[in-house]
Motif scaffolding. Structure first.
Motif, PDB file in Angstrom:
ATOM      1  N   GLY A  37      29.038   7.336 108.078  1.00  0.00           N
ATOM      2  CA  GLY A  37      30.482   7.272 107.845  1.00  0.00           C
ATOM      3  C   GLY A  37      30.819   7.583 106.405  1.00  0.00           C
ATOM      4  N   GLY A  42      31.570   4.239 103.135  1.00  0.00           N
ATOM      5  CA  GLY A  42      30.294   4.954 103.221  1.00  0.00           C
ATOM      6  C   GLY A  42      30.055   5.908 102.062  1.00  0.00           C
ATOM      7  N   VAL A  61      25.769  10.527 106.797  1.00  0.00           N
ATOM      8  CA  VAL A  61      26.065  11.193 108.068  1.00  0.00           C
ATOM      9  C   VAL A  61      27.571  11.104 108.307  1.00  0.00           C
ATOM     10  CG1 VAL A  61      25.633  11.203 110.562  1.00  0.00           C
ATOM     11  CG2 VAL A  61      23.814  10.500 108.982  1.00  0.00           C
ATOM     12  N   PRO A  71      45.521   5.382 102.761  1.00  0.00           N
ATOM     13  CA  PRO A  71      46.447   4.900 101.725  1.00  0.00           C
ATOM     14  C   PRO A  71      47.368   6.043 101.275  1.00  0.00           C
ATOM     15  CG  PRO A  71      44.206   4.184 101.261  1.00  0.00           C
ATOM     16  CD  PRO A  71      44.126   5.125 102.422  1.00  0.00           C
ATOM     17  N   SER A  73      49.413   7.501 103.186  1.00  0.00           N
ATOM     18  CA  SER A  73      49.796   8.362 104.319  1.00  0.00           C
ATOM     19  C   SER A  73      51.189   7.993 104.835  1.00  0.00           C
ATOM     20  CB  SER A  73      48.765   8.285 105.454  1.00  0.00           C
ATOM     21  OG  SER A  73      48.711   6.982 105.999  1.00  0.00           O
ATOM     22  N   LYS A 101      27.122  15.619 111.114  1.00  0.00           N
ATOM     23  CA  LYS A 101      26.937  15.274 112.525  1.00  0.00           C
ATOM     24  C   LYS A 101      27.500  13.892 112.756  1.00  0.00           C
ATOM     25  CE  LYS A 101      24.129  18.761 113.396  1.00  0.00           C
ATOM     26  NZ  LYS A 101      24.869  19.970 113.642  1.00  0.00           N
ATOM     27  N   ARG A 186      43.139  -3.134 110.426  1.00  0.00           N
ATOM     28  CA  ARG A 186      43.080  -2.327 109.201  1.00  0.00           C
ATOM     29  C   ARG A 186      44.385  -2.436 108.419  1.00  0.00           C
ATOM     30  NH1 ARG A 186      41.365   3.915 109.536  1.00  0.00           N
ATOM     31  NH2 ARG A 186      39.434   2.942 108.849  1.00  0.00           N
ATOM     32  N   ILE A 282      29.983   3.325 116.862  1.00  0.00           N
ATOM     33  CA  ILE A 282      28.545   3.282 116.568  1.00  0.00           C
ATOM     34  C   ILE A 282      28.090   1.842 116.265  1.00  0.00           C
ATOM     35  CG2 ILE A 282      28.784   3.861 114.105  1.00  0.00           C
ATOM     36  CD1 ILE A 282      25.955   5.072 116.432  1.00  0.00           C
ATOM     37  N   ALA A 326      41.023  -0.118 101.657  1.00  0.00           N
ATOM     38  CA  ALA A 326      40.177   0.857 100.976  1.00  0.00           C
ATOM     39  C   ALA A 326      39.567   0.244  99.716  1.00  0.00           C
ATOM     40  CB  ALA A 326      41.006   2.087 100.625  1.00  0.00           C
ATOM     41  N   PHE A 327      40.351  -0.587  99.040  1.00  0.00           N
ATOM     42  CA  PHE A 327      39.856  -1.252  97.829  1.00  0.00           C
ATOM     43  C   PHE A 327      38.674  -2.155  98.189  1.00  0.00           C
ATOM     44  CE2 PHE A 327      39.529  -3.453  93.984  1.00  0.00           C
ATOM     45  CZ  PHE A 327      40.480  -3.082  93.055  1.00  0.00           C
TER      46      PHE A 327
HETATM   47  C1  LIG Z   1      48.874   3.547 107.060  1.00  0.00           C
HETATM   48  C2  LIG Z   1      47.756   2.955 106.250  1.00  0.00           C
HETATM   49  C3  LIG Z   1      47.933   2.676 104.902  1.00  0.00           C
HETATM   50  C4  LIG Z   1      46.899   2.125 104.144  1.00  0.00           C
HETATM   51  N1  LIG Z   1      47.126   1.847 102.823  1.00  0.00           N
HETATM   52  C5  LIG Z   1      46.139   1.278 102.085  1.00  0.00           C
HETATM   53  C6  LIG Z   1      46.354   0.988 100.708  1.00  0.00           C
HETATM   54  O1  LIG Z   1      47.426   1.240 100.141  1.00  0.00           O
HETATM   55  N2  LIG Z   1      45.335   0.429  99.999  1.00  0.00           N
HETATM   56  C7  LIG Z   1      44.135   0.145 100.566  1.00  0.00           C
HETATM   57  O2  LIG Z   1      43.249  -0.361  99.858  1.00  0.00           O
HETATM   58  N3  LIG Z   1      43.904   0.401 101.883  1.00  0.00           N
HETATM   59  C8  LIG Z   1      44.861   0.963 102.651  1.00  0.00           C
HETATM   60  N4  LIG Z   1      44.638   1.247 103.983  1.00  0.00           N
HETATM   61  C9  LIG Z   1      43.358   0.815 104.606  1.00  0.00           C
HETATM   62  C10 LIG Z   1      42.225   1.826 104.404  1.00  0.00           C
HETATM   63  O3  LIG Z   1      42.596   3.097 104.871  1.00  0.00           O
HETATM   64  C11 LIG Z   1      40.981   1.368 105.151  1.00  0.00           C
HETATM   65  O4  LIG Z   1      40.733   0.014 104.882  1.00  0.00           O
HETATM   66  C12 LIG Z   1      39.778   2.183 104.707  1.00  0.00           C
HETATM   67  O5  LIG Z   1      39.963   3.530 105.110  1.00  0.00           O
HETATM   68  C13 LIG Z   1      38.474   1.642 105.282  1.00  0.00           C
HETATM   69  O6  LIG Z   1      37.411   2.461 104.883  1.00  0.00           O
HETATM   70  P1  LIG Z   1      36.119   2.647 105.806  1.00  0.00           P
HETATM   71  O7  LIG Z   1      35.216   3.537 105.024  1.00  0.00           O
HETATM   72  O8  LIG Z   1      35.637   1.336 106.287  1.00  0.00           O
HETATM   73  O9  LIG Z   1      36.637   3.412 107.104  1.00  0.00           O
HETATM   74  P2  LIG Z   1      37.241   4.890 107.216  1.00  0.00           P
HETATM   75  O10 LIG Z   1      38.034   5.222 106.027  1.00  0.00           O
HETATM   76  O11 LIG Z   1      37.919   4.955 108.542  1.00  0.00           O
HETATM   77  O12 LIG Z   1      35.975   5.839 107.248  1.00  0.00           O
HETATM   78  C14 LIG Z   1      35.094   5.846 108.336  1.00  0.00           C
HETATM   79  C15 LIG Z   1      34.360   7.175 108.352  1.00  0.00           C
HETATM   80  O13 LIG Z   1      33.271   7.066 109.277  1.00  0.00           O
HETATM   81  C16 LIG Z   1      33.179   8.243 110.024  1.00  0.00           C
HETATM   82  N5  LIG Z   1      32.480   7.898 111.278  1.00  0.00           N
HETATM   83  C17 LIG Z   1      32.901   7.079 112.267  1.00  0.00           C
HETATM   84  N6  LIG Z   1      31.979   7.014 113.252  1.00  0.00           N
HETATM   85  C18 LIG Z   1      30.942   7.796 112.868  1.00  0.00           C
HETATM   86  C19 LIG Z   1      29.696   8.137 113.474  1.00  0.00           C
HETATM   87  N7  LIG Z   1      29.341   7.666 114.680  1.00  0.00           N
HETATM   88  N8  LIG Z   1      28.866   8.974 112.808  1.00  0.00           N
HETATM   89  C20 LIG Z   1      29.221   9.463 111.579  1.00  0.00           C
HETATM   90  N9  LIG Z   1      30.393   9.175 110.967  1.00  0.00           N
HETATM   91  C21 LIG Z   1      31.240   8.354 111.609  1.00  0.00           C
HETATM   92  C22 LIG Z   1      34.620   8.705 110.196  1.00  0.00           C
HETATM   93  O14 LIG Z   1      34.691  10.103 110.477  1.00  0.00           O
HETATM   94  C23 LIG Z   1      35.223   8.330 108.841  1.00  0.00           C
HETATM   95  O15 LIG Z   1      35.133   9.384 107.913  1.00  0.00           O
HETATM   96  C24 LIG Z   1      45.648   1.835 104.764  1.00  0.00           C
HETATM   97  C25 LIG Z   1      45.458   2.117 106.117  1.00  0.00           C
HETATM   98  C26 LIG Z   1      46.504   2.665 106.860  1.00  0.00           C
HETATM   99  C27 LIG Z   1      46.267   2.952 108.326  1.00  0.00           C
END
Ligand SMILES: Cc1cc2nc3c(=O)[nH]c(=O)nc-3n(C[C@H](O)[C@H](O)[C@H](O)COP(=O)(O)OP(=O)(O)OC[C@H]3O[C@@H](n4cnc5c(N)ncnc54)[C@H](O)[C@@H]3O)c2cc1C
Length: 420
Positions: A37, A42, A61, A71, A73, A101, A186, A282, A326-327
């Motif tokens: 991810g 990731g 991956v 954030p 969006s 992949k 989220r 996953i 995201a933070f």
């Molecule tokens: C409208 C909105 C506004 C937001 N505003 C904020 C904000 O202002 N500040 C803030 O801190 N947070 C904000 N967030 C929250 C933030 O977007 C998430 O908390 C953050 O993206 C989490 O990161 P992550 O890496 O856990 O997941 P993600 O960002 O979702 O990344 C997961 C990644 O894993 C990949 N993946 C998934 N399954 C697989 C697999 N089987 N194999 C390989 N790759 C895979 C996906 O393609 C993706 O790229 C907001 C969210 C939303 C919906």
């Protein structure tokens, strides 16, 4: 066409799988950490691992060629910014091996990940950072087809553009409805930031319109700040319907854009359904998610409480009081990288202290924020009392403007740290 880096990454993975099929041989090789991810969690973790220990082989991956950040969006929905400002490539990952992949299975006994093309990669430690998946089982009537009519836009990209276009097409005097799920999900302040920025768009472009939030909760993040701002900026435009007043959506009908609640139904001209969520698929397949759908972790190392050798970070993990942001994802990624690097060198991981700050825009020049500090306590990430807080309730206009500017600065800084 796949990038050179991606092709090299796949080749390296196949060679590794062929050359080191046995655990005792793998143990002699440079330890390989596989990160699944390439989101805020990731990509941050993969880069941090390499920075902390150059001798580690780190493989990321991620199936997508580019990452579209959530954030900010909500500003795209309101027509304040283009989706390209939300989009980041993976060319800045330095020495991290990138495999374009999808991971489809994990063999925790053998330390092996299977990819969607049938190849395998071996790992000494695995970090799962797949984010969320929408829990379509939890809301009758809502599935992938319904999301094309009532967009969730809770994963940024085509869904964000769909909802933006629907808002642009609504008549003046129309009704926009969005539903918010119960905790955990989220970005706890996200639905209310969305409501605020849609309200800004309606006020400036279609002022006779109305926005209703149907909420499965009676309280939400930064509630007093949001409500005071709505009163000041959007009087009469936003109606918030909490759980106790019938806000919980029990079913939707996409054909008529109708939300059904225990207290009646609401028909929308534009509908955004933010459905219940769980850890990315996953995590379920790897056996690290529990019956809640989320992944319990050790708060020091982020190692799964269900499967040793697998760490889970970001939105997929449940880490006590820490919100899914995201933070948080970035902070957890760095703490996890330090723990993984220590464990691979048979050193004791150190106790982390993690910070989260979430900015929300109520209008383009009106920002509010919440901050918290978290540390391991009783097997969870617990909030450090008195270390955080929210923006003042009675701040001057200049303070709100400054916070809106800080929000932009935060986004620029974190995305350049994560994606290079
Ligand atoms: C409208 C909105 C506004 C937001 N505003 C904020 C904000 O202002 N500040 C803030 O801190 N947070 C904000 N967030 C929250 C933030 O977007 C998430 O908390 C953050 O993206 C989490 O990161 P992550 O890496 O856990 O997941 P993600 O960002 O979702 O990344 C997961 C990644 O894993 C990949 N993946 C998934 N399954 C697989 C697999 N089987 N194999 C390989 N790759 C895979 C996906 O393609 C993706 O790229 C907001 C969210 C939303 C919906």
């Amino acid at each position: 066409m796949p990038s050179r880096r991606a092709v090299l990454g796949v080749a390296a993975a196949s060679v590794a799988a062929a050359a080191f099929p046995l655990p005792q041989l793998r143990a002699q090789a440079r330890p390989r950490v596989v990160v699944i991810g390439g989101g805020f969690a990731g990509a941050s973790c993969a880069r941090a691992l390499k920075q902390m220990d150059r001798d580690l082989a780190v493989t990321l991956v991620e199936p997508e060629a580019a990452y579209v950040a959530c954030p900010f969006s909500n500003t795209v929905l309101a027509g304040l910014r283009g989706i390209e400002a939300q989009t980041f490539g993976y060319d800045g990952l330095g020495d991290v091996g990138l495999i374009r992949k999808r991971a489809v299975a994990v063999d925790a006994e053998r330390g092996r990940v299977r990819l969607n093309d049938g190849t395998n990669i071996d790992y000494a430690r695995l970090v799962l950072a797949p984010g969320i998946e929408l829990n379509f089982d939890a809301l009758p009537g809502y599935d992938a087809a319904a999301a094309e009519i009532m967009p969730h836009a809770w994963k940024a990209g085509p869904q964000t553009l769909l909802l933006r276009d629907q808002l642009a097409a609504i008549q003046d005097g129309g009704t926009v409805i969005l539903s918010a799920p119960a905790n955990p999900f989220r970005c706890p302040p996200g639905p209310y930031e969305r409501a605020s920025l849609i309200a800004h768009y309606l006020k400036t472009s279609k002022p006779r319109s109305k926005l209703i939030i149907l909420d499965a909760k009676d309280a939400f993040s930064k509630q007093r700040l949001f409500e005071a701002a709505w009163q000041e900026l959007y009087p009469g435009l936003i109606e918030w319907v909490p759980l106790s007043a019938g806000g919980q959506v029990t079913e939707v009908d996409a054909a008529t854009r109708t939300f059904v609640t225990e207290f009646g139904s609401h028909k929308a001209d534009v509908a955004s359904v933010i459905p219940p969520q769980r850890a990315g698929a996953i995590a379920q397949v790897a056996g690290v998610a529990d019956q809640t759908g989320w992944c319990p972790i050790d708060p020091v190392t982020f190692e799964s409480q269900l499967r040793p050798g697998i760490h889970v970070i970001g939105d997929a993990a449940i880490g006590g009081a820490m919100p899914k942001s995201a933070f948080s994802a970035n902070a957890q990624a760095k703490a996890c990288a330090a723990a993984v690097a220590a464990l691979l060198r048979e050193r004791e991981p150190t106790q982390p202290k993690l910070i989260n700050t979430c900015y929300s825009l109520v209008a383009p020049d009106y920002g509010i924020s919440i901050a918290g500090v978290y540390q391991p306590r009783d097997g969870l990430l617990a909030e450090v009392e008195g270390a955080g807080g929210t923006s003042p309730l009675d701040a001057a206009k200049e303070v709100r403007e400054l916070e809106a500017a800080y929000a932009e600065d935060w986004f620029r800084t974190i995305t350049s740290e994560v994606f290079g």
